[in-house]
Scaffold this active site. Sequence first.
Site, PDB file in Angstrom:
ATOM      1  N   TYR A  17      31.834  40.321  46.960  1.00 55.10           N
ATOM      2  CA  TYR A  17      32.584  41.718  45.820  1.00 55.10           C
ATOM      3  C   TYR A  17      31.211  42.478  45.048  1.00 55.10           C
ATOM      4  O   TYR A  17      31.527  43.440  44.743  1.00 55.10           O
ATOM      5  CB  TYR A  17      33.057  40.987  44.186  1.00 55.10           C
ATOM      6  CG  TYR A  17      34.345  40.323  44.248  1.00 55.10           C
ATOM      7  CD1 TYR A  17      35.237  40.854  44.680  1.00 55.10           C
ATOM      8  CD2 TYR A  17      34.180  39.002  44.480  1.00 55.10           C
ATOM      9  CE1 TYR A  17      36.174  39.885  44.693  1.00 55.10           C
ATOM     10  CE2 TYR A  17      35.566  38.144  44.277  1.00 55.10           C
ATOM     11  CZ  TYR A  17      36.783  38.843  44.802  1.00 55.10           C
ATOM     12  OH  TYR A  17      38.366  38.122  44.886  1.00 55.10           O
ATOM     13  N   HIS A  95      41.513  46.916  46.573  1.00 51.24           N
ATOM     14  CA  HIS A  95      40.864  45.649  46.387  1.00 51.24           C
ATOM     15  C   HIS A  95      39.731  46.072  46.632  1.00 51.24           C
ATOM     16  O   HIS A  95      39.268  46.868  47.770  1.00 51.24           O
ATOM     17  CB  HIS A  95      41.109  44.287  47.265  1.00 51.24           C
ATOM     18  CG  HIS A  95      43.098  44.627  46.458  1.00 51.24           C
ATOM     19  ND1 HIS A  95      43.377  43.387  45.737  1.00 51.24           N
ATOM     20  CD2 HIS A  95      44.198  44.481  47.041  1.00 51.24           C
ATOM     21  CE1 HIS A  95      44.445  43.563  45.125  1.00 51.24           C
ATOM     22  NE2 HIS A  95      44.871  44.177  46.461  1.00 51.24           N
TER      23      HIS A  95
END
Length: 140
Positions: A17, A95
Amino acid sequence: LNGPNLNLLGRREPAVYGTLTLSELEERIREWSRSLGFEAECRHSNSEGQLIDWLHSAGTEGARAVILNAGGYSHTSVALRDAVASIEQPVVEVHLSNVFAREEFRHTSLLSAVCRGTVTGLGPYSYQAALVALQGILAD
């Protein structure tokens, strides 16, 4: 709207991430929005019900569009899918990671079919791409 575990950005699986925190990401989103002539309001909740409530109130609160990173709820929540389908505002699913390069269960989103589009795998630039797309969608 940012969903579950996104408050842990910068600390949670930085190899997946990145190291940007949620507050840093939100500041970038506000900057990108301003450059496109929008005002962005960023919200986060780990609660599915809160995300649904925010979607339901998008129109009455003056939102013209919604960018939604529902995190893990993208793959599991029929209720969140139904909330997206019930509003008039265009919703773009985002996302940070490339969900198709990850575990099999992440390859299916219950939300994608009721969203105007999906941007995945571009890190924070997924949000920027969604903003640019919404600028065009709203101009049509």
